[in-house]
Design a protein around this motif. Structure first.
Motif, PDB file in Angstrom:
ATOM      1  N   TYR A  78     113.409 161.090  25.221  1.00 30.96           N
ATOM      2  CA  TYR A  78     113.968 159.802  25.632  1.00 30.96           C
ATOM      3  C   TYR A  78     114.775 159.213  24.485  1.00 30.96           C
ATOM      4  O   TYR A  78     114.326 159.201  23.339  1.00 30.96           O
ATOM      5  N   PRO A  80     116.266 155.693  23.589  1.00 34.44           N
ATOM      6  CA  PRO A  80     116.422 154.277  23.970  1.00 34.44           C
ATOM      7  C   PRO A  80     117.789 153.757  23.558  1.00 34.44           C
ATOM      8  O   PRO A  80     118.515 154.402  22.806  1.00 34.44           O
ATOM      9  N   VAL A  96     113.981 158.964  10.486  1.00 38.00           N
ATOM     10  CA  VAL A  96     114.078 158.580  11.896  1.00 38.00           C
ATOM     11  C   VAL A  96     114.096 159.834  12.766  1.00 38.00           C
ATOM     12  O   VAL A  96     113.433 159.902  13.794  1.00 38.00           O
ATOM     13  N   GLY A 100     110.999 162.053  15.927  1.00 31.88           N
ATOM     14  CA  GLY A 100     111.028 162.789  17.184  1.00 31.88           C
ATOM     15  C   GLY A 100     109.965 163.871  17.253  1.00 31.88           C
ATOM     16  O   GLY A 100     109.609 164.335  18.328  1.00 31.88           O
ATOM     17  N   PHE A 148     120.068 159.000  16.543  1.00 36.44           N
ATOM     18  CA  PHE A 148     119.206 158.956  17.726  1.00 36.44           C
ATOM     19  C   PHE A 148     119.282 160.252  18.530  1.00 36.44           C
ATOM     20  O   PHE A 148     118.286 160.758  19.025  1.00 36.44           O
ATOM     21  N   ARG A 151     117.426 162.912  16.810  1.00 37.49           N
ATOM     22  CA  ARG A 151     115.998 162.707  16.987  1.00 37.49           C
ATOM     23  C   ARG A 151     115.538 163.264  18.340  1.00 37.49           C
ATOM     24  O   ARG A 151     114.438 163.795  18.463  1.00 37.49           O
TER      25      ARG A 151
END
Lengths: 253, 290
Positions: A78, A80, A96, A100, A148, A151
């Motif tokens: 996922y 976000p 970061v 994950g 992100f 991750r």
């Protein structure tokens, strides 16, 4: 059955007393790249949050790979919305990305060298290897989105669910992200993306889900992504320049 | 150990424990939760006393943890019913605190629980009230309680370090990875309660907020790493405690007040001088091109 990665039936969700989503029913097949499109307040993020058990659902049934979410968490990655976290948090890009892997690392254990190598590899894939030790507040919007994405990549999931990964990123990042999404699809992964830019839907996604509190239209992009369906979904509040059809019409929100 | 030695050791333990837990209060954007819990643990202590008729460390810890969890739960519950978050915080903690005050003023009034003490603490009396522990010998009860709180807090921070990190930074991702975000929240509230109640005797309900928030807020300005922030915040807490003691001895005033004042000084210095996020740092460093 094995081809159905996501099955949502009669889903409804609300914030306080306002029903945001109702009668949401759709199935996503393996190896597809689906864009979820709809006007502001259509419930796109709520849809993702609800199927992922992050927001309570009023009714309905959600299955991933034929099972409830809690049994298949490890197969789902996922992403976000970028704005949902505090980018002043004291941590680095590589850290970061390593997050994950926290599900796989397990409780009471620390990330090891091979975990960090995996995270570094994912950063490299996103063209971010030189920023690994940067504090995240020093990254641009596009770079943050790449972090992100990296991750999500380390999770090595079978289904990726992303909330507006292309919102407010530079053109280069957009291309890099789309290249990764297409590669994931080629490897048989399934990807669902909340998307805001109607102009690029035809180019990016093979399937599209037009959402406005319920599923307005859903299917192959070629078949359902037409002027009529879009107008119906947006109820007149739209701005769209169809690339191929050369028809331009705008209605301001 | 000397009288002053015990006071400094106790104050330092307050600074250290509060400094560590305060980091997560800041990063989880829950600074005001410290204020709420620091008041409602009073109710926990009073109820624990009413039930057991004794004022012992372990009873107080349990009472405080229950009060802390109740506070967090009630705030969340009111919020879910549509009350704005800060308003629900204000309603819950003042009400629970008021019940505590009423209970003290009536049924428990003659015990050595009093409101003045609960609010301000009295670190100067700590060395008088001792207990005897195996191996260590005779030490002040408040110091022993703080030592215990420190060990508990340190244990949980280290054991769940990556879980604290991810649930503080990105709770949504944490939940999607199967990390028990809600349970971590209540565990955290329990740790805040333990820290607060252990610090009660020394600094009281009001000054403990300064010890929880200010060193962590100062540490936040100096570092880009969570581990660095924890070390710095704990150190700032200890420095503030020791400095506070000497300020108080120098001008003959309240020790807990001076400690809280010292945390303010540390923050001020950090705010101006911190190379990463301080004022001077921002002036010297050219704006980054991103």
């Amino acid at each position: 059955m094995e081809n159905k990665v996501v099955q949502v039936r009669d889903l409804a969700a609300a914030y306080r007393k306002n029903t945001v989503l109702h009668d949401v029913t759709f199935e996503v097949e393996k190896g597809t790249l689906t864009g979820i499109v709809g006007p502001n307040g259509a419930g796109k993020s709520t849809l993702l949050n609800t199927i992922l058990d992050l927001h309570p659902r009023l009714s309905g049934d959600v299955k991933f790979f034929g099972k409830p979410f809690k049994n298949v968490k490890k197969k789902i990655g996922y992403v976000p919305q970028r704005g949902s976290v505090d980018w002043d948090f004291p941590t680095t890009a590589i850290d970061v990305v390593t997050m994950g892997l926290y599900g796989q690392i397990g409780r009471l254990r620390r990330p090891r060298r091979h975990h960090r190598e995996k995270a570094y590899e994912a950063l490299r894939k996103m063209g971010m290897e030189f920023y690994a030790d940067r504090q995240i507040s020093q990254l641009s919007g596009g770079q943050r989105q790449r972090v992100f994405l990296a991750r999500a990549l380390v999770q090595d999931a079978d289904l990726y669910i992303m909330d507006e990964p292309l919102a407010g990123v530079d053109a280069q990042t957009e291309q890099a992200i789309m290249a990764i999404l297409k590669e994931l699809k080629k490897r048989g992964k399934t990807v669902m993306v909340v998307h805001h830019d109607l102009q690029t839907v035809e180019e990016y996604f093979d399937s599209v889900l037009l959402l406005n509190r319920k599923v307005m239209h859903y299917g192959k992009t070629k078949e359902v992504f037409n002027r009529e369906n879009i107008a119906q979904t947006y109820g007149g509040n739209m701005r769209w320049f169809g690339k191929e059809h050369r028809d331009e019409f705008t209605v301001h929100e | 150990m000397t009288y002053a030695g015990w006071i400094i050791l106790t104050a330092s333990l307050v600074g250290l424990t509060c400094g560590l837990i305060g980091v997560f209060l800041i990063l989880r954007k829950m600074a005001m939760m410290a204020d709420a819990i620091s008041h409602t643990v009073l109710l926990g202590i009073v109820v624990a006393f009413l039930i057991t008729r004794e004022l012992h460390g372990s009873h107080m810890l349990i009472g405080a943890v229950l009060a802390g969890i109740l506070t967090a739960f009630l705030i969340q519950w009111l919020h879910s019913l549509g009350v704005e978050h800060h308003a629900s915080m204000g309603i819950v903690f003042t009400t629970l605190f008021a019940i505590g005050v009423i209970l003290i003023a009536t049924s428990v009034g003659n015990a050595h629980l009093d409101i003045q003490h609960a609010l301000m603490g009295e670190i100067t009396f700590i060395p008088w009230n001792t207990i005897t522990l195996p191996l260590i010998g005779q030490i002040p009860e408040a110091t022993a309680l703080l030592g215990l709180a420190f060990v508990i807090v340190l244990f949980f921070i280290i054991a769940f370090y990556k879980e604290w990190k991810i649930t503080s930074f990105d709770p949504k991702l944490a939940a999607s990875l199967g990390i028990p975000v809600v349970a971590m929240h209540y565990l955290f509230m329990s740790l805040v309660s333990v820290t607060t109640v252990a610090s009660f005797d020394a600094v009281g309900a009001i000054m403990v907020v300064a010890m929880l928030i200010t060193p962590a807020a100062a540490a936040y300005l100096w570092t880009d790493k969570l581990s660095g922030m924890l070390v710095l915040s704990g150190s700032f807490g200890v420095i503030a405690a020791v400095t506070g003691y000497y300020i108080a001895a120098w001008i003959d005033t309240s020790i807990s007040g001076s400690m809280a004042f010292a945390t303010g000084l540390i923050f001020l210095v950090s705010f101006i001088c911190a190379p990463k996020h301080g004022m001077v740092g921002r002036l010297i460093r050219p704006a980054e091109v991103v």
